[in-house]
Design a protein around this motif. Structure first.
Motif, PDB file in Angstrom:
ATOM      1  N   CYS A  27       0.839  -1.201   0.000  1.00  0.00           N
ATOM      2  CA  CYS A  27       0.000   0.000   0.000  1.00  0.00           C
ATOM      3  C   CYS A  27       0.875   1.254   0.000  1.00  0.00           C
ATOM      4  O   CYS A  27       0.583   2.224  -0.695  1.00  0.00           O
ATOM      5  CB  CYS A  27      -0.917   0.038   1.219  1.00  0.00           C
ATOM      6  N   ASP A  28       1.952   1.227   0.786  1.00  0.00           N
ATOM      7  CA  ASP A  28       2.861   2.371   0.842  1.00  0.00           C
ATOM      8  C   ASP A  28       3.495   2.669  -0.512  1.00  0.00           C
ATOM      9  O   ASP A  28       3.666   3.820  -0.885  1.00  0.00           O
ATOM     10  CB  ASP A  28       3.990   2.104   1.849  1.00  0.00           C
ATOM     11  N   LYS A  56       0.877   4.464  -2.369  1.00  0.00           N
ATOM     12  CA  LYS A  56       0.624   5.792  -1.790  1.00  0.00           C
ATOM     13  C   LYS A  56       1.743   6.778  -2.128  1.00  0.00           C
ATOM     14  O   LYS A  56       1.517   7.972  -2.249  1.00  0.00           O
ATOM     15  CB  LYS A  56       0.496   5.682  -0.266  1.00  0.00           C
ATOM     16  N   TYR A  64       1.233   7.491  -6.075  1.00  0.00           N
ATOM     17  CA  TYR A  64      -0.076   7.976  -6.494  1.00  0.00           C
ATOM     18  C   TYR A  64      -0.131   9.502  -6.711  1.00  0.00           C
ATOM     19  O   TYR A  64      -0.612   9.959  -7.746  1.00  0.00           O
ATOM     20  CB  TYR A  64      -1.111   7.511  -5.461  1.00  0.00           C
ATOM     21  N   ASP A  86     -10.730  10.620  -5.160  1.00  0.00           N
ATOM     22  CA  ASP A  86      -9.348  11.104  -4.998  1.00  0.00           C
ATOM     23  C   ASP A  86      -9.039  12.214  -6.002  1.00  0.00           C
ATOM     24  O   ASP A  86      -8.383  13.201  -5.681  1.00  0.00           O
ATOM     25  CB  ASP A  86      -8.345   9.961  -5.233  1.00  0.00           C
TER      26      ASP A  86
END
Ligand SMILES: [Zn+2]
Ligand SMILES: [Zn+2]
Length: 254
Positions: free
Chosen positions: A134-135, A138, A141, A175
């Protein structure tokens, strides 16, 4: 616009004409990260130090399991457990139970609540919110969002491709709007928002129609009728709401 290492992936994602170009990018980064750590990287001390520190979320643990490198997974889990159990011991040792008053017992216990209040609940939640994969996403992104909007305002061809494309899933659209509200000028918003909003409405309606036809196909009178675009309406319909690819085959090592 100045080309960066993010320009090509974002352009590729637009050309893929997916239900959501950010789902497309997310999947690519996710698979990249899984193959990386389950490749020779898990043997490297600095990478293992990071996975020992960050761990993985439930979704990415499942992806790691499915990937199929059993020894690699076991080695990674082993050092992770060593650190986790030291932390667990410290947490349990320093834990002081809260005095339970009559009033707090009457208050409805919010065990499923998202905000944990006890130190142990918070410690476990922090563990669950922490994930190496996930990091990885992130971190990249915001650069992809930057590149997307830069291309949108400066590259006519890119703009037209987005305009003619299938839009975004609801998850990533949220987002996009968060980003756009903070970063775009008033003039850019006037130029871009009508296009984005129209894309969302047109394509959400398209999915509604595809799903509607999928349902109608089960009527015996439509047995011989054409499927039109509805054969994969369920998986695309789910993606359009929450993002991701429900129908993807399991991602495994080659
Ligand atoms: Zn998406
Ligand atoms: Zn994760």
């Amino acid at each position: 616009m100045k080309e960066t290492i993010y320009t090509i992936p974002v352009t590729d994602a637009v050309n893929a004409n997916d239900e959501c170009l950010f789902c497309y990018l997310e999947r690519k980064l996710e698979q990249e990260a899984i193959s990386f750590i389950m490749g020779p990287a898990y043997m490297e001390d600095d990478i293992r130090e990071q996975t020992d520190k960050l761990g993985f979320c439930r979704h990415h643990h499942k992806m790691i399991y499915d990937y199929g490198n059993k020894l690699g997974t076991a080695l990674m889990l082993h050092t992770y457990y060593q650190k986790l159990n030291v932390d667990l011991h410290k947490q349990l040792e320093s834990f002081t139970p809260k005095k339970t008053g009559a009033f707090s017992r009457i208050k409805k216990a919010d065990a499923a609540g998202t905000k944990k209040e006890s130190p142990l609940g918070q410690w476990v939640q922090a563990r669950e919110d922490s994930c190496y994969v996930c990091d990885h996403f992130k971190e990249k992104y915001p650069r992809y969002l930057d590149t997307f909007f830069n291309l949108l305002v400066s590259d006519r061809e890119f703009f037209q491709k987005v305009e003619a494309g299938k839009g975004f899933c609801l998850h990533h659209f949220g987002d996009l709007m968060e980003y756009a509200e903070k970063k775009l000028s008033t003039k850019e918003k006037e130029q871009i928002y009508p296009v984005l909003f129209n894309l969302m409405e047109t394509n959400m309606k398209r999915l509604e129609d595809d799903i509607s036809w999928f349902v109608d196909k089960y009527d015996y009178r439509n047995h011989d009728a054409d499927w039109k675009n509805s054969k994969d309406a369920i998986q695309r319909g789910i993606q359009k709401i929450t993002g991701g690819y429900p129908d993807d085959p399991v991602f495994t090592q080659k």
